[in-house]
Motif scaffolding. Structure first.
Motif, mmCIF file in Angstrom:
data_model
loop_
_atom_site.group_PDB
_atom_site.id
_atom_site.type_symbol
_atom_site.label_atom_id
_atom_site.label_comp_id
_atom_site.label_asym_id
_atom_site.label_seq_id
_atom_site.Cartn_x
_atom_site.Cartn_y
_atom_site.Cartn_z
ATOM 1 N N ASP A 10 4.854 -3.850 4.052
ATOM 2 C CA ASP A 10 3.971 -3.731 2.889
ATOM 3 C C ASP A 10 3.561 -2.286 2.614
ATOM 4 N N VAL A 11 4.269 -1.318 3.192
ATOM 5 C CA VAL A 11 3.844 0.072 3.095
ATOM 6 C C VAL A 11 4.909 0.922 2.398
ATOM 7 N N VAL B 201 -6.152 0.628 6.285
ATOM 8 C CA VAL B 201 -6.133 0.127 4.911
ATOM 9 C C VAL B 201 -6.233 -1.395 4.902
ATOM 10 N N ARG B 202 -5.470 -2.035 5.786
ATOM 11 C CA ARG B 202 -5.492 -3.508 5.784
ATOM 12 C C ARG B 202 -6.882 -4.066 6.098
ATOM 13 N N ALA C 183 7.011 2.072 9.323
ATOM 14 C CA ALA C 183 5.963 1.501 8.476
ATOM 15 C C ALA C 183 6.180 -0.004 8.336
ATOM 16 N N SER D 261 -2.219 2.581 8.151
ATOM 17 C CA SER D 261 -1.957 1.306 7.483
ATOM 18 C C SER D 261 -2.863 0.213 8.061
ATOM 19 N N MET E 285 0.855 -1.209 0.000
ATOM 20 C CA MET E 285 0.000 0.000 0.000
ATOM 21 C C MET E 285 0.882 1.247 0.000
ATOM 22 N N ARG E 286 0.270 2.351 -0.442
ATOM 23 C CA ARG E 286 1.009 3.610 -0.513
ATOM 24 C C ARG E 286 0.317 4.649 0.386
ATOM 25 N N ILE E 287 1.102 5.258 1.264
ATOM 26 C CA ILE E 287 0.588 6.321 2.134
ATOM 27 C C ILE E 287 1.255 7.629 1.732
ATOM 28 N N ASP F 152 -3.326 5.096 -0.903
ATOM 29 C CA ASP F 152 -4.320 4.299 -0.168
ATOM 30 C C ASP F 152 -4.722 4.967 1.142
ATOM 31 N N VAL G 262 0.898 6.847 10.686
ATOM 32 C CA VAL G 262 1.218 5.802 9.713
ATOM 33 C C VAL G 262 0.710 4.451 10.230
ATOM 34 N N GLY H 126 -0.747 -7.503 9.312
ATOM 35 C CA GLY H 126 0.314 -7.276 8.340
ATOM 36 C C GLY H 126 1.139 -8.539 8.152
#
Lengths: 252, 252, 252, 252, 252, 252
Positions: free
Chosen positions: B29-30, B215-216, B26, B212, B1-3, B72, B208, C27
């Motif tokens: 996966d970030v 998002v997950r 992070a 995240s 994912m992108r923050i 995201d 963050v 995660g």
């Protein structure tokens, strides 16, 4: 004394209407001027609009302050009171928001008041202001009529009847006083009071009353710490976002 | 994912520093990107600066949303959480302010926290946010170190020692946890935790982590009513005020 | 990192279900384990059950802490957050309750949330937690579906439909986000989000997200004063009350 | 009428002392009995101790209720009011906590009160109770003397002098009334009132007064919904945790 | 001990009824006397009546205090608790208002209570008292039956049935306990409890219970600062306003 | 328009001083009259005095209302705002208390204010009003100078210096604005503003400003329910209590 009304949307018709309403209730020693931005949001109906409105308030207050005859008091004529804290930093004179003024006077007129406003998406902001001004006990209802702001430019009977219906509902639900939640409703106040049977408060009139009282007693904005002059002038990116290559650096 | 981290002041050095701090905490996966405005306030230290910061946040979030690969999640990396409500209108993704995130995690880390921030004139805004986020009981102190934001660009020992002193004072006064009240303090968090002996929370890392996690689990911004897409795009008067004859009509 | 989920009721089926839900949103660097007590309340539906649940949490956290590989974070997977303060005394790692986590993330996802839970007799406890976590403004409704906890072990269509009905009612009454008020609803979250049209938050997922974020940023439980190690180990009278002659001395 | 005092720690000396204090202020028509658990925490000085205390209260109230001559009212004689909600589920009679009673009567005796208690780590719980009982305005200070609970078993001059010092400090800081924050201080109330010069409230006496008044007027615990009889009897894992293989299933 | 009930209206029938109710629940060691003013408001149903009632309370408490055998405690038997603060200045003994006492005991009897009172115009005062006594969370409803106070002098079935209907409505709306909002309802308490199925609290009985408990434990009114003896005796203009020429000087 | 100032104590010197202060800040269209009672408390410094003051306000407002030329607005010129609710029942015109007005305007002048008043025993009443008017966040300090009210009749340098010292202390402790907590300080406002360096608000001036603004905009007291005309005229026992045999019946 001179009071400057700031309508932060770009509607000149609404600005003129607000100025008329203010002049009708100002004391004999008060001159009321009114301004609106040339570029900005045509109505303040979202948080994004509020950001544009706050920018307009900052720019218009600073311009007046730096002009030849700065006002003795400033009134922010939009129910979200956008830019209120920022404007207080800019001047020594009193700065009064119309939501703030309406709520303070409503709390003196009766025990409980209800707010009748435009779109439901603005209720969150209204509720924030209720909390900020300490009106959690006094405010017993917040109602959205669904009327868009610009439908209030030329008030036809439909808008009055709709507002009356919501105001009457608030009164029967416990509101001793009705607060009109949009500067664009300023001209309807007297008629609504007559129709609903409880006092109806227009924030523009309320703010002019509070501001002129403050000027007469020599009470301005405290410049202690929080509202002292800000460390730098307002600069913002402007209406047209610059191209990403110049404006936005991505640190990826 | 992108923050996407949004630093609403124009300091590229601070933006880079914040991005580094975020990447250090992070998950694997970030991806963290960071932007700042090309034009605007060099530091956010007043309500006037907050208005400029809110405008920058709105413009940068809208630009990213309309770009080729929208983020995201968005993090507003300024302790006043400027433009938070407006940014939430613009996207479906989560938008997290660093003051908000720091306070929520501090309240899980201990019973009471204290905020240590920069200039005393920003305490009013911090207190407003404490109230907005429901932290009136959890937050037991708000202290201003007197350090200007830009002194934090290159953190020397003087700033760390000063912050440590205020943090230790907060801890001895009942704070179980310290919240750092400026994104520019992000790189000092670990050292301060070690020195002060109680957990120290940096809002960038906190945001963050919260973003995240959201998002997950597929949790974005509710688009019901208040945060639905706004009725019009953001337009503001721009950095250079137009001449009064064109921009401002006085209804005298 | 390893997170230990603690289901304080004795249902192994529900414990397995909760673990599955948690693993789905953790995660890639997170291992989720789950435990439940062998002896205790089969469901947590009363204040008496809450006392048993708190005892189970204390015993299970202490056992894990003293085991060969203590967890990096603990999640209390029961909406009453039983034993939360006590568990925080026992470990340095973060301890997150699912009610707490769900409310914090719901407040970031939207302005107002509604809780949809099981039996009406548990609403008092839920309201207490709303107050404790500072959510009095954010939480606009608390609704009980009347579904007993153990009916959620094997979720059939009836439970989903009932929860959906209450969630939709909450949304139409002003909730931007729905919080599920029972760990046993964790597997229904995605389907309910799709059906109701506003974000639905499962506390188990929320707590795993918050806890893993805290671990990554090195944020544990403050050990200052209130949550320092307790002066003595937990000892309680046990499931079978001893005979009055031995256990209870009456000073009549 | 018969009132049962429940001291949830295992100190028989303290139980006897509390019973004496209660009998000294009970009306002529009141019989006071007192019990304590055979197994449990020797003092209630942490959240872990509170969990054990709550379990003890549940077991002792249930045992008395199921005995030959159930009490007409129950008093929980520990300042954290452990197990109060759970005990109310178990009986129709009034159940009164000593923190609750002390605060209610202190608020009738004067405008503002201060609490003087034992260890600082218990202040978080005390503050929670202040909030729960609606005493946020009435309670102006919470002070910890640092005296461990069991030092109060045999009250020597040192403890009295220390408590007096903190009570005098509270009075000079605005407390019209002092609330003693531990059942073990019950026997010091009269002497402290004389020394400090403002009313000093012992919760044991206050609870006996409130409870006997409630019995005389036929006012018990409402059994509507929240405090209705619980769905299952209290069962907890017991003092000795069973081996992990049997008790705790790990779902890894 | 002797408790003096003060009914601040001039109805001797109601005073006698209140005294009977109080005696029925007083302990065997309590003598209850009751007084009312010879001149004043016949019922307390407005803020103007409250001012007259407060004056009556001040005069009657001072007269008893200066009489041959001052009471050991004073109860103000009117639900607005008129003159409560002033009466506390006058004596060292406890002074208990019936609204105050009813709310404190209701909060011990159940989680939430509802108030059922007489005319809707008195609800503002009742709500003020709810806030003053810290009952904002505990009190979930305030309902006016529309029954004038003097209709309660001779309670017929109509009044009971009306009150029952409102009390049942409060219970089904979440009130675990009903508080009767008028001293004139004291004799209906037992019957209403039986009819409604939840505890019903009469403030007169509650106040006698609290006051006698306070006397037994030696707890009076704190004389520190606010409630110390007032600097001058009560003097008021009297029932017949003097002619303007003598009494009122206009500084025009 | 004509505004009637009501000083509820019997000091004619103070009444004249208050009238002068009011006239100095009234608009050119405002006539200010002032009255005080012939019989009553010489100063309002206790709750007993407040009861006498409330009776005086009721009698003086009713007399003016029934006179040949009733005022357009009423100002209660005593910082306890005695009889405010009752006066609102009596008239349709606005009724403004000076504490209320000072706090509303102080909250517009700056973020936080401090109150500086006379005797410490009056702080409880002041705090009640802070709560009633929703100023719990805005009011950051309440300080008593120890100056008796009547020492303010002829203000000498000692009183000014003392008040200045407390006002400066409030400002350095976070008050952006100072509220003078006694009508007798009205003439000191300008000098104190100059000396302390932050705005100082006199409630008499503030009330005249708010009241005249309300009159101009046609905003009176809501007559809905609570403030509707009361059911009976004010009658009170009078300055000389009648002999017990006639006035007070003891139901022993």
């Amino acid at each position: 004394m001179r009071i400057l009304l700031i309508n932060p949307n770009t509607s000149r018709a609404m600005t003129a209407k607000i100025a008329d309403a203010a002049r009708g209730v100002a004391g004999p020693d008060v001159v009321v001027d009114a301004v609106c931005p040339a570029v900005g949001a045509s109505a303040i109906e979202s948080h994004v609009d509020e950001v544009a409105a706050a920018a307009a308030v900052v720019e218009l207050v600073a311009a007046d302050r730096d002009g030849p005859a700065p006002a003795d008091a400033y009134v922010i004529a939009c129910f979200g009171d956008p830019g209120l804290d920022a404007a207080r930093e800019l001047v020594d004179a009193p700065v009064v928001g119309i939501a703030e003024a309406a709520m303070h006077l409503a709390a003196v007129s009766g025990r409980h008041f209800g707010v009748v406003t435009t779109l439901s998406r603005t209720l969150g902001r209204a509720r924030d202001l209720v909390g900020r001004y300490g009106m959690d006990r006094a405010c017993v209802s917040l109602a959205a009529t669904g009327i868009p702001v610009l439908d209030l430019e030329d008030t036809g009977s439909a808008a009055v009847a709709t507002i009356e219906r919501f105001a009457a509902g608030a009164a029967s639900g416990g509101a001793d006083v009705i607060v009109l939640g949009c500067a664009g409703m300023a001209d309807l106040c007297a008629e609504l009071t007559a129709r609903v049977g409880v006092p109806v408060v227009d924030g523009v009139a309320a703010a002019v009353g509070m501001a002129s009282g403050m000027v007469r007693m020599g009470l301005g904005t405290s410049k202690r710490d929080e509202y002292a002059r800000p460390p730098r002038a307002f600069v913002s990116g402007g209406a047209t976002p610059p191209p990403p290559s110049a404006d936005v650096e991505v640190f990826a």
